[in-house]
Design an enzyme around this catalytic site. Structure first.
Site, PDB file in Angstrom:
ATOM      1  N   LYS A 177     -11.326  -1.569   6.460  1.00 24.13           N
ATOM      2  CA  LYS A 177     -10.144  -1.191   7.218  1.00 24.13           C
ATOM      3  C   LYS A 177     -10.609  -0.620   8.562  1.00 24.13           C
ATOM      4  O   LYS A 177     -11.498   0.229   8.591  1.00 24.13           O
ATOM      5  CB  LYS A 177      -9.363  -0.137   6.441  1.00 24.13           C
ATOM      6  CG  LYS A 177      -8.222   0.529   7.197  1.00 24.13           C
ATOM      7  CD  LYS A 177      -7.528   1.526   6.285  1.00 24.13           C
ATOM      8  CE  LYS A 177      -6.453   2.307   7.008  1.00 24.13           C
ATOM      9  NZ  LYS A 177      -5.664   3.160   6.098  1.00 24.13           N
TER      10      LYS A 177
ATOM     11  N   THR B 292      -4.512   6.200   1.461  1.00 32.74           N
ATOM     12  CA  THR B 292      -4.917   7.591   1.684  1.00 32.74           C
ATOM     13  C   THR B 292      -5.638   8.141   0.455  1.00 32.74           C
ATOM     14  O   THR B 292      -5.421   9.281   0.029  1.00 32.74           O
ATOM     15  CB  THR B 292      -3.705   8.495   2.046  1.00 32.74           C
ATOM     16  OG1 THR B 292      -2.804   7.775   2.891  1.00 32.74           O
ATOM     17  CG2 THR B 292      -4.173   9.727   2.811  1.00 32.74           C
TER      18      THR B 292
ATOM     19  N   GLU C 178       0.849  -1.193   0.000  1.00 36.18           N
ATOM     20  CA  GLU C 178       0.000   0.000   0.000  1.00 36.18           C
ATOM     21  C   GLU C 178       0.887   1.246   0.000  1.00 36.18           C
ATOM     22  O   GLU C 178       1.585   1.526   0.972  1.00 36.18           O
ATOM     23  CB  GLU C 178      -0.898   0.016   1.243  1.00 36.18           C
ATOM     24  CG  GLU C 178      -1.750   1.280   1.351  1.00 36.18           C
ATOM     25  CD  GLU C 178      -2.475   1.405   2.677  1.00 36.18           C
ATOM     26  OE1 GLU C 178      -2.807   2.549   3.062  1.00 36.18           O
ATOM     27  OE2 GLU C 178      -2.703   0.372   3.349  1.00 36.18           O
TER      28      GLU C 178
ATOM     29  N   ARG D 291       0.697  10.385   0.172  1.00 40.71           N
ATOM     30  CA  ARG D 291       1.052  11.429   1.125  1.00 40.71           C
ATOM     31  C   ARG D 291       2.308  12.190   0.721  1.00 40.71           C
ATOM     32  O   ARG D 291       2.754  13.079   1.448  1.00 40.71           O
ATOM     33  CB  ARG D 291       1.261  10.835   2.526  1.00 40.71           C
ATOM     34  CG  ARG D 291       0.037  10.129   3.089  1.00 40.71           C
ATOM     35  CD  ARG D 291       0.307   9.638   4.490  1.00 40.71           C
ATOM     36  NE  ARG D 291      -0.688   8.675   4.935  1.00 40.71           N
ATOM     37  CZ  ARG D 291      -0.640   8.024   6.090  1.00 40.71           C
ATOM     38  NH1 ARG D 291       0.368   8.249   6.923  1.00 40.71           N
ATOM     39  NH2 ARG D 291      -1.569   7.155   6.417  1.00 40.71           N
TER      40      ARG D 291
END
Length: 212
Positions: free
Chosen positions: A134, A74, A47, A51
């Site tokens: 999640k 994200t 993953e 960011r």
């Protein structure tokens, strides 16, 4: 892609290895070597969080690594989802969930692992068809005891807890019947990435792959 189809895909992802590395990568130049080290250590599902300015280029580079399954973390907006898929991401991970984001992922065919922090959020996602979710932020939300408690009335939901998960508490989560895997950043520490210590990262990945 329907939520049900996305859940089939994300469950398979989560059951591939006990840990999904959560990666914040500053430079695309290190992406290929980092991915190769993690895959070689037994953690093929990666993953890459959106960011950093380099994140999309990192996904492009990691997508070239044989045996890797690269996704974007994200993911907050439709634009994020579209850009991630165009860069080669095979799945998306979000800290929460909005209808606009879920609509976008369904429309472009990008499987998403949506985030939930409460029973109500988990129920809303389940109602839409997302049975794989999640749990975030895991430790701040009460950790494994909280996830165990949520699982009692909602046993049909499978979780990937992320946020504060470490080698010291990973098994607390992985021992729960409603946990398929955990997400963690400890397998790719910043100092080892900066030093190019790929053997060290492979060793950390190998240790994590033995959990569960």
């Amino acid at each position: 892609m329907t939520p049900e189809e996305a859940s089939v895909f994300t469950e398979k992802l989560c059951r591939t290895a006990p840990v999904i590395p959560v990666l914040v990568v500053e430079e695309a130049a290190t992406a290929g070597d980092l991915a190769q080290a993690l895959v070689a250590g037994g953690l093929p599902v990666l993953e890459v969080t959106l960011r950093t300015p380099a994140a999309l280029d990192v996904i492009r580079e990691m997508a070239k690594v044989e045996g890797g399954i690269v996704g974007a973390g994200t993911v907050l907006t439709r634009a994020d989802a579209v850009a991630a898929k165009e860069a080669g991401a095979q799945f998306a991970v979000a800290p929460g969930a909005t209808d606009k984001l879920l609509d976008a992922c369904e429309e472009i065919g990008l499987p998403i692992l949506p985030g939930a922090a409460t029973s109500s959020e988990a129920m809303k996602l389940l109602e839409r068809g997302y049975r794989v979710q999640k749990f975030f932020p895991a430790e701040a939300n009460g950790g494994a005891p909280a996830l165990k408690a949520i699982g009692a009335p909602l046993p049909q939901i499978l979780f990937c807890p992320t946020g504060g998960v470490s080698p010291g508490n990973a098994m607390d989560y992985l021992s729960l019947p409603n946990t398929a895997c955990v997400g963690g950043s400890w397998v790719a520490p910043k100092d080892k990435v900066q030093a190019g210590d790929w053997a060290g990262i492979e060793a950390l990945a190998a240790e994590a792959a033995k959990l569960g």
